[in-house]
Write a protein that holds these residues in place. Structure first.
Motif, PDB file in Angstrom:
ATOM      1  N   HIS A  22       0.831  -1.205   0.000  1.00  0.00           N
ATOM      2  CA  HIS A  22       0.000   0.000   0.000  1.00  0.00           C
ATOM      3  C   HIS A  22       0.867   1.257   0.000  1.00  0.00           C
ATOM      4  N   LEU A  23       1.873   1.284   0.869  1.00  0.00           N
ATOM      5  CA  LEU A  23       2.748   2.456   0.951  1.00  0.00           C
ATOM      6  C   LEU A  23       3.605   2.611  -0.309  1.00  0.00           C
ATOM      7  N   ALA A  24       4.038   1.484  -0.888  1.00  0.00           N
ATOM      8  CA  ALA A  24       4.903   1.528  -2.068  1.00  0.00           C
ATOM      9  C   ALA A  24       4.223   2.230  -3.237  1.00  0.00           C
ATOM     10  N   LYS A  25       2.909   2.166  -3.288  1.00  0.00           N
ATOM     11  CA  LYS A  25       2.171   2.807  -4.377  1.00  0.00           C
ATOM     12  C   LYS A  25       2.047   4.315  -4.182  1.00  0.00           C
ATOM     13  N   LYS A  26       2.393   4.795  -2.986  1.00  0.00           N
ATOM     14  CA  LYS A  26       2.174   6.203  -2.677  1.00  0.00           C
ATOM     15  C   LYS A  26       3.445   6.955  -2.305  1.00  0.00           C
ATOM     16  N   MET A  27       4.568   6.244  -2.215  1.00  0.00           N
ATOM     17  CA  MET A  27       5.827   6.863  -1.817  1.00  0.00           C
ATOM     18  C   MET A  27       6.877   6.730  -2.910  1.00  0.00           C
ATOM     19  N   GLN A  28       7.894   7.591  -2.851  1.00  0.00           N
ATOM     20  CA  GLN A  28       9.067   7.410  -3.693  1.00  0.00           C
ATOM     21  C   GLN A  28       9.716   6.078  -3.325  1.00  0.00           C
ATOM     22  N   LYS A  29      10.159   5.333  -4.336  1.00  0.00           N
ATOM     23  CA  LYS A  29      10.609   3.971  -4.101  1.00  0.00           C
ATOM     24  C   LYS A  29      11.683   3.880  -3.030  1.00  0.00           C
ATOM     25  N   LYS A  30      12.676   4.769  -3.054  1.00  0.00           N
ATOM     26  CA  LYS A  30      13.786   4.663  -2.118  1.00  0.00           C
ATOM     27  C   LYS A  30      13.455   5.216  -0.735  1.00  0.00           C
ATOM     28  N   ASP A  31      12.286   5.817  -0.605  1.00  0.00           N
ATOM     29  CA  ASP A  31      11.869   6.308   0.715  1.00  0.00           C
ATOM     30  C   ASP A  31      11.201   5.217   1.543  1.00  0.00           C
ATOM     31  N   LEU A  32      10.850   4.099   0.902  1.00  0.00           N
ATOM     32  CA  LEU A  32      10.292   2.947   1.605  1.00  0.00           C
ATOM     33  C   LEU A  32      11.292   1.804   1.497  1.00  0.00           C
ATOM     34  N   ARG A  33      11.851   1.398   2.623  1.00  0.00           N
ATOM     35  CA  ARG A  33      12.925   0.406   2.622  1.00  0.00           C
ATOM     36  C   ARG A  33      12.469  -0.876   3.322  1.00  0.00           C
ATOM     37  N   ILE A  34      12.619  -1.989   2.636  1.00  0.00           N
ATOM     38  CA  ILE A  34      12.328  -3.302   3.209  1.00  0.00           C
ATOM     39  C   ILE A  34      13.658  -3.911   3.643  1.00  0.00           C
ATOM     40  N   ILE A  35      13.800  -4.163   4.942  1.00  0.00           N
ATOM     41  CA  ILE A  35      15.057  -4.674   5.487  1.00  0.00           C
ATOM     42  C   ILE A  35      15.050  -6.204   5.439  1.00  0.00           C
ATOM     43  N   ALA A  36      16.069  -6.779   4.794  1.00  0.00           N
ATOM     44  CA  ALA A  36      16.152  -8.242   4.704  1.00  0.00           C
ATOM     45  C   ALA A  36      17.605  -8.633   4.444  1.00  0.00           C
ATOM     46  N   ASP A  37      17.956  -9.871   4.814  1.00  0.00           N
ATOM     47  CA  ASP A  37      19.321 -10.321   4.553  1.00  0.00           C
ATOM     48  C   ASP A  37      19.495 -10.633   3.066  1.00  0.00           C
ATOM     49  N   LYS A  38      20.736 -10.826   2.665  1.00  0.00           N
ATOM     50  CA  LYS A  38      21.051 -10.986   1.242  1.00  0.00           C
ATOM     51  C   LYS A  38      20.328 -12.174   0.605  1.00  0.00           C
TER      52      LYS A  38
END
Length: 306
Positions: A21-37
């Motif tokens: 939901h947020l990804a559709k409304k924010m600049q891509k790099k302003d929403l960060r999904i934290i995950a290991d490699k």
């Protein structure tokens, strides 16, 4: 201070639902999904889907040094919380607001031990009927996030900042000035519906209609209501009816997280639910026979995985 940068740890049902939901409304790099490699490689190779559409997420590793988040959302399972607390350290700054979407009644206190109570808002995610199978999430009802300070009757600047952000992002929300009671109410519902649907190997429809499953669910919830009085949350019959109405709005074909865990042969959160109820029952001398039985039956299901 405006919320501009958001970080999410955990891509289970709630992480995908609200992240998409947020990804559709924010600049891509302003929403960060934290995950290991390794997880990032898998996410990028197979993608993550929400109601049939691919999610367009910006992934970052825990090691990546970055600007602190204005809002940090924990959306992991409870058994992953301690690890998550360690890996988000680069995303926590002086003015970061931390929101936990975890089940149960203890995650905020655990997070605050690491990062301070001044950064943490109490919250509850309710009313969603999301089902996640593999990399596919489907839902009919998005639900909402209820949040507020732990202190009753207090609306802080953090609460006001998050309210403005959710309004701008069109995230369904409710500010609650008695979050301890709200959390206990959601815990009461989880204890009843998650465990009952799991042991009956069924769906929400099973407990939305009269029958032994619904009776078991309500009995398990009543044990939580009795304990809430001892713990200062003081749930009433009115609270029980409110949460039953919330559950009644969900898609009958939907399933709670524990039922999904059992189907996928994953470890469940039974210790967080029935385990907590049984321990509190012993502490206060309150009988909890239904939750003892649910605990036994879920453990039996898990023992059959091997």
């Amino acid at each position: 201070m405006t919320i501009k940068k958001v970080s999410i740890i955990g891509l289970g049902a709630l992480g995908v639902l609200f992240g998409n939901h947020l990804a559709k409304k924010m600049q891509k790099k302003d929403l960060r999904i934290i995950a290991d490699k390794d997880r990032i490689k898998r996410y990028e190779a197979d993608n993550v889907y929400c109601n049939g559409e691919p999610c367009h997420f910006h992934y970052v590793t825990p090691e990546e040094v970055c600007e602190p988040a204005d809002l940090l959302i924990f959306a992991v399972k409870f058994n992953g919380l301690e690890d998550a607390i360690q890996v988000v350290k680069h995303h926590v700054g002086e003015n970061t607001i931390i929101l936990s979407l975890l089940n149960g009644i203890s995650s905020e206190a655990i997070i605050s031990e690491a990062y301070g109570m001044d950064k943490v808002l109490y919250s509850v995610a309710q009313g969603m009927d999301a089902v996640k199978v593999g990399n596919q999430l489907t839902y009919d009802h998005m639900g909402m996030i209820c949040f507020g300070e732990r202190e009753p009757g207090y609306v802080s600047e953090k609460v006001k900042r998050l309210t403005k952000f959710f309004e701008k992002m069109e995230v369904p929300y409710e500010v609650d000035t008695n979050m301890v009671r709200r959390q206990w109410g959601k815990f009461m519902l989880n204890v009843g519906v998650n465990q009952t649907v799991a042991v009956y190997r069924s769906d929400y429809g099973e407990v939305q209609r009269d029958g032994p499953a619904r009776d078991m669910m309500i009995s398990a919830m009543s044990e939580v209501m009795a304990l809430s009085e001892k713990e200062g949350a003081r749930l009433t019959e009115e609270d029980l009816q409110y949460w039953l109405k919330v559950m009644g709005t969900l898609s009958p074909e939907g399933k709670p997280s524990m039922a999904q865990d059992v189907e996928a042969r994953r470890s469940s959160e039974v210790d967080l639910f029935a385990g907590t109820v049984v321990r509190l029952g012993e502490k206060h001398g309150v009988p909890t026979p239904i939750n003892r039985e649910l605990y036994r039956r879920v453990q039996l299901l898990e023992s059959q995985y091997k």
